[in-house]
Design a protein around this motif. Sequence first.
Motif, mmCIF file in Angstrom:
data_model
loop_
_atom_site.group_PDB
_atom_site.id
_atom_site.type_symbol
_atom_site.label_atom_id
_atom_site.label_comp_id
_atom_site.label_asym_id
_atom_site.label_seq_id
_atom_site.Cartn_x
_atom_site.Cartn_y
_atom_site.Cartn_z
ATOM 1 N N VAL A 1 -2.923 -40.095 -13.283
ATOM 2 C CA VAL A 1 -3.350 -40.645 -14.559
ATOM 3 C C VAL A 1 -2.462 -40.079 -15.658
ATOM 4 N N GLN A 2 -2.290 -40.829 -16.711
ATOM 5 C CA GLN A 2 -1.509 -40.340 -17.841
ATOM 6 C C GLN A 2 -2.342 -39.402 -18.697
ATOM 7 N N ALA A 3 -1.668 -38.517 -19.389
ATOM 8 C CA ALA A 3 -2.349 -37.605 -20.304
ATOM 9 C C ALA A 3 -3.180 -38.407 -21.306
ATOM 10 N N GLY A 4 -4.398 -37.927 -21.544
ATOM 11 C CA GLY A 4 -5.320 -38.632 -22.411
ATOM 12 C C GLY A 4 -6.239 -39.585 -21.682
ATOM 13 N N GLY A 5 -5.944 -39.833 -20.420
ATOM 14 C CA GLY A 5 -6.738 -40.751 -19.630
ATOM 15 C C GLY A 5 -7.968 -40.106 -19.025
ATOM 16 N N SER A 6 -8.643 -40.877 -18.171
ATOM 17 C CA SER A 6 -9.894 -40.440 -17.566
ATOM 18 C C SER A 6 -9.910 -40.696 -16.069
ATOM 19 N N LEU A 7 -10.684 -39.886 -15.372
ATOM 20 C CA LEU A 7 -10.946 -40.069 -13.954
ATOM 21 C C LEU A 7 -12.369 -39.621 -13.675
ATOM 22 N N ARG A 8 -12.966 -40.181 -12.637
ATOM 23 C CA ARG A 8 -14.264 -39.719 -12.174
ATOM 24 C C ARG A 8 -14.158 -39.328 -10.714
ATOM 25 N N LEU A 9 -14.487 -38.094 -10.429
ATOM 26 C CA LEU A 9 -14.520 -37.603 -9.064
ATOM 27 C C LEU A 9 -15.943 -37.688 -8.527
ATOM 28 N N SER B 1 -12.161 -24.134 -20.617
ATOM 29 C CA SER B 1 -10.984 -25.001 -20.637
ATOM 30 C C SER B 1 -11.325 -26.479 -20.517
ATOM 31 N N VAL B 2 -12.529 -26.804 -20.037
ATOM 32 C CA VAL B 2 -12.899 -28.207 -19.843
ATOM 33 C C VAL B 2 -14.100 -28.623 -20.681
ATOM 34 N N LYS B 3 -14.718 -27.668 -21.355
ATOM 35 C CA LYS B 3 -15.921 -27.958 -22.125
ATOM 36 C C LYS B 3 -15.625 -29.013 -23.185
ATOM 37 N N GLY B 4 -16.484 -30.016 -23.265
ATOM 38 C CA GLY B 4 -16.298 -31.098 -24.212
ATOM 39 C C GLY B 4 -15.463 -32.249 -23.682
ATOM 40 N N ARG B 5 -14.777 -32.019 -22.565
ATOM 41 C CA ARG B 5 -13.941 -33.077 -21.973
ATOM 42 C C ARG B 5 -14.485 -33.543 -20.620
ATOM 43 N N PHE B 6 -15.052 -32.615 -19.855
ATOM 44 C CA PHE B 6 -15.565 -32.926 -18.524
ATOM 45 C C PHE B 6 -17.088 -32.913 -18.548
ATOM 46 N N GLU C 1 -16.952 -36.307 -14.350
ATOM 47 C CA GLU C 1 -16.308 -37.242 -15.259
ATOM 48 C C GLU C 1 -15.315 -36.458 -16.100
ATOM 49 N N MET C 2 -14.045 -36.857 -16.028
ATOM 50 C CA MET C 2 -12.983 -36.114 -16.703
ATOM 51 C C MET C 2 -12.333 -37.020 -17.735
ATOM 52 N N ASN C 3 -12.424 -36.627 -18.980
ATOM 53 C CA ASN C 3 -11.834 -37.383 -20.090
ATOM 54 C C ASN C 3 -10.788 -36.534 -20.797
ATOM 55 N N SER C 4 -9.970 -37.206 -21.591
ATOM 56 C CA SER C 4 -8.916 -36.521 -22.368
ATOM 57 C C SER C 4 -8.116 -35.582 -21.481
#
Length: 127
Positions: free
Chosen positions: A12-20, A63-68, A82-85
Motif C-alpha cells: 500500500v502507498q503511504a497514507g493508505g489503509s489496510l485491514r488485517l 507509535s500506532v495510537k490514533g491510526r490503528f 484496521e490500519m489507517n494513515s
Amino acid sequence: QVQLVESGGGLVQAGGSLRLSCTTSGRAGSIYAMAWFRQAPGKGREFVAVIGWNFGRTYYAESVKGRFTIFRDAAKNTVYLEMNSLKSEDTAVYYCAARTGVLTEWPPKIPRQYDYWGQGTQVTVSS
C-alpha cells in the motif's frame, strides 16, 4: 490448542489503509486476549495492539495510537487490525497472537506472554 490464521496484508502507498484479519479455531473459547505484533527486517518483535477477548478492553503502542484500531467479531472468532494513515515505518511482518490464561496486570505487551501465534502476513508501505 488454538490455531491462528492471518490475512489481509499487502502493498500500500503511504497514507493508505489496510485491514488485517486473524481467525481462530480450536479451543477459541479459552482465549483471554489477542494481540498484534510486528517485526521489521533486522528488528525484534514489536507490540502493536491488544484486545481482551471477552471484555473488549484495548491498548495500543504509542507509535500506532490514533491510526490503528483493533476489534473483534466474537461470532466469527476473528480479530481485526484496521490500519489507517500508514507510514513506511509500518512496514513489517504482522503476527497475531493469543493468550489463554488470565493476567492480573493489563496490558500484556510482551511476546512471551502469548501462547499461540499465527504465521504472519507481510505489510509493505511504499513512500
